[in-house]
Design an enzyme around this catalytic site. Structure first.
Site: not given
Lengths: 342, 342, 342, 342
Positions: C38, C40, C43, C93, C174, C194
């Site tokens: 990904c 991420t 990064h 949580c 995505i 795009d």
């Protein structure tokens, strides 16, 4: 510990000593302070057809309660001993389509405490931590009735209430709670209907704009307060067949009809006239939304605009469960609670 | 007839005699009793950039009013002379996608009375019958402010209010109405924010749980009343850039932020942090939903739980429009109304 | 076991041996077969400002995966070894307001695997059983990309799709998934935008009615396919500031704008013109709805009307993570996956 | 002009010359090209109890049609002669609560063309311009059946379709349209049920995943395609009492049941088991949403993903109305249309 038990497959309940429940790894153990007595408990005591088909005695009864945490299982990080709590009595599977998409209240593998497993009319109860809600200042005698209050919140707040004319048919405890919720929730008017004048007095105390016995003045009130349109929202909390027909008839075209009361027999419906031509939406209400309903309750109780206290009409110690059931059976009671611990 | 007119492309308004409007085939002619003065009227008087780009003088100004029907066009069957009414001031095309699917409030061919065509600061106004709402007992000085009240109803009631912590930023008249609506609509708490103590006093009079000047106590109040979560609903009614950032910041994760205030300049937004990571829903509010909002208003006014009267702080005869505008400009006024006829 | 690790507070990732994770009481241990790479992860590898602020190395990276259960904790009753599964990578949580009211995707105490705790680019991963979803016939290379597909489903299906003109801005993986979902979900037309022709070719392969580079033909296409109204739904998946302005501009009055792309800088917005006057609803999309989104994905994949396979353009073994990251960095890749086990 | 007329209070229809209708001020006059024949027309011809209670002969029958505008009233600005159009046949009051709040389809003062006033089985019909929809490229033989198609769109698209398992009970023309709409709208699977194999073949042609006669294989198919849960959405289009019970039984807990079929007698319902314990939402469908449904239809027809043409099985000239009615009565027909003008 002392508990109220359904000892076998026959009418009656007994108060007797049973072993204190163990606190599982993901459980909390709660010392019960107050518990609410429900029509369901009466069905169990009387051993009606439903109870015979569902219960496997012996079982500790009772599903509405609040108390103090006295022990937490090793996997529980959210709670600690000393906290005052109540709990959702429907223990759901957590894995099915319903549980995973916000509809755990209709989980098909639900286990109800006091019905399918040991319940809350006892000095102690063990509950999965996920079912437990902190009271944060709500007193335990109110916490003990958040289960039936939750039915009322679910019924009322899944309809659009602000500005609506709301007709509530049946003023048992849940109906009376519903009156108060609709009032606090911004209804333009709340019309409450019941055959029993004592219940109508409770409905009035909870804020009903009108509290009426069945008859032509109900329709007159609905039409007057809705400028001739009919009720925007009808909450059927009685389960009586004639009430069901009234619910459909007094709903305006395009209205929402919430069905909580359980008719004991089949009801003949003229779907074309009663539902389809009017474009009604009819919603079957079961349990409480987990846990939107519980958060809504906390908010309403904290706002000070909704106070369920007037609905509580009787309090008994655990030993006097027979008197508690008799009060319910009389049809005159509001909410009946048991005072178990302190 | 006497009217308040924007005579030409320059600052100022004049009171002068103009021809009485004709009642078209599908119109009703209304003798105006009361009219509301709005910030928009001040923009028109001061001839700001927006006014310069939009108005084609001469035009009779004013878009908030109520009065008595004195004539109905030949195609009008729903109304008759003598009825007291108010009206939606946005005249929409009725044929576009928006108009045909319940979103007439964003019809791209809307004409606004007092802006795009002659308005209501006059002894008479002709309105399409479809825009007219009967008052049915609501007094005309209240009917005259149902247009801005409608903005507040649209803002508040398109969010989920029962049980919510509602933050209202900006306590001009629409913000003060919003406070009262959220309170009557079942909010758990309403926190009102403004720099002006007079406006805060009005917000308090309308039921605000807290009425605060901007500063750290706003966040403290929001967190206290929401158990640390942040506001469930934020209504931004000020148009101030810092207020917009506060709106996003004080909203809880998953909250709804309603934007009614119009920032006069561009605002720099950190979309990732302020909106996306929090999963906010941001809704741009314009006008009133036709005609859900109007029916909601009637219901709230009739229920007795919402009374906008405290917001009306000034009343002037039509001739004293300059004083009315000065009161608005001072920032201290609530709602300012003109008393035109009887 | 072998894993891709962020070893310290500096750029770069390393492949090295780390201890196999332990399976906790409520966990399942999964042998990873496929994992998705990904942006991420890029990064994290490049150690940008966000990564520096969030990660506490050393940490095993990777959050998209599927594999086989090899062990279950003693409290787990729903799963057994041998089952093929994927998992939601956000560990929430379970107790906060958001978690308890269907908004766990914005739980403020979320821990993300591969970011806040050890992740999936490894031979094994331990996951809480509540986060695990059975594949039931979906192959593991598809299961491995259900996390980013879920972002697309969340973005698209929280808008009203049947009959809508949908504009999708940004055709990374995505965005391309979103094109396929909107198409299968009954959109009247899907317009994909795009700058990169390779990505537009993927969007076309996923069913886009039009696939266009930014420019006047985008507006022309939107207006043509919407009879001049503008897009009913806009999905902003690029995070580019100009794209955000286009998203607002090409949305019709009353439209819904879904924001998934994260702008790297603040963006100046004219709220009055871009959002408020148009009555837009703007929704910030983060993660996946737990677990509605996962059920929707299973349904779409099973129906045969949605096939994400064309979006997968590259496959590498775990050791070649640098090539995988380079493919993403090039901007030409669709979805890049790692083949880890079998 | 030539028209099909119910001449008096007795069975039968006649073809005869009647005066051409006048075009009122807000009307358009339409030369009819195609008209759809409906079960309602059969009830009128056969003069059943409903028809006897509702009609006031003589009246021109027929309520589904499309044609060319030949004249517009002086107040009509949106249309001009030469345009091809269809029209909503329910003429509503426009002023009641329902009309003013997006629920005109349940206006209590509705007049239906061909029932309460002269209808469309004629060379010309005058319609209020507000009821008219431009065809914009949709051929008139399709435009002529948008009224019953609209019932199907209303039924299907007021449920959540993308990803849903949809059970459609009753495969008359409206049921067959519903199959195609659910398919184009992103259903995970569509299971169609009817006793008549010819109708099942039509349902299959419209895209049904399964098309089955009543029996145990229906339940088996629903459970197989829903992983054992039951149908997410049930559309009851038959009006048969056993079908209604199947609808409730095969719906999953928490499902939505849409009722369009009109049972001719009362039906005994076990509300507790069939509706309440399952948490069902039951919606009565009448007419079409004005005019969301019409816009949805245009969008679906234009997308090319929905083609109702296979449902049209018979075409007759106006004079052969008796054969058209006989085709409907046989139970084997899909949609039957009259070819009136050109």
């Amino acid at each position: 510990m002392k508990a109220i038990v359904k000892p076998g497959r026959a009418p009656g309940l007994v108060v007797r000593d049973v072993p204190k429940p163990k606190c599982g790894g993901a459980d909390v153990l709660i010392r019960v302070r107050h518990a609410g007595v429900c029509g369901t408990d009466l069905h169990i005591a009387e051993w009606d057809a439903w109870a015979q088909g569902r219960l496997k005695p012996p079982v500790v009864v009772g599903h509405e309660f609040a108390g103090e945490i006295v022990e937490v299982g090793p996997l529980v990080t959210e709670f600690k001993p000393g906290e005052l709590v109540t709990a959702e009595g429907h223990i759901i599977c957590g894995h099915c389509l319903q549980c995973r998409t916000g509809n755990g209240h209709v989980c098909q593998r639900t286990q109800i405490i006091g019905v399918d497993r040991d319940g809350a009319f006892a000095e102690f109860i063990a509950m999965p931590a996920t079912n437990v809600m902190r009271l944060d200042g709500i007193p335990t005698h109110i916490g003990a009735i958040m289960d039936p209050m939750g039915n009322a919140f679910h019924t009322v707040l899944t309809a659009q209430i602000p500005g609506s004319v709301v007709l509530i048919v049946g003023c048992g405890p849940i109906g009376c709670f519903a009156v108060g919720i609709a009032t606090a929730g911004g209804a333009r008017a709340v019309i409450a209907v019941d055959v029993n004048p004592k219940r109508l007095a409770l409905a009035k105390a909870m804020g009903a704009t009108r509290a009426l016995q069945p008859g032509p003045e109900v329709e007159a009130a609905v039409l007057e307060l809705s400028e001739g349109n009919g009720a925007d929202v009808v909450c059927e909390m009685s389960g009586a067949a004639p009430a069901l027909h009234s619910a459909f008839r007094l709903a305006r075209a395009g209205a929402r009809v919430q069905l909580l009361g359980l008719p004991s027999t089949k009801v003949e419906v003229d779907f074309a006239t009663e539902i389809i031509f009017k474009g009604l939406t009819v919603y079957g209400v079961i349990g409480r939304k987990m846990y939107e309903t519980w958060h809504q309750m906390q908010r309403f109780l904290r706002s000070g605009r909704f106070d369920p206290a007037p609905v509580i009409t009787h309090r008994f110690p655990l030993e006097r469960i027979d008197e508690a059931l008799a009060a319910i059976k009389s049809g005159d009671a509001g909410k009946v609670i048991l005072e178990i611990g302190t």
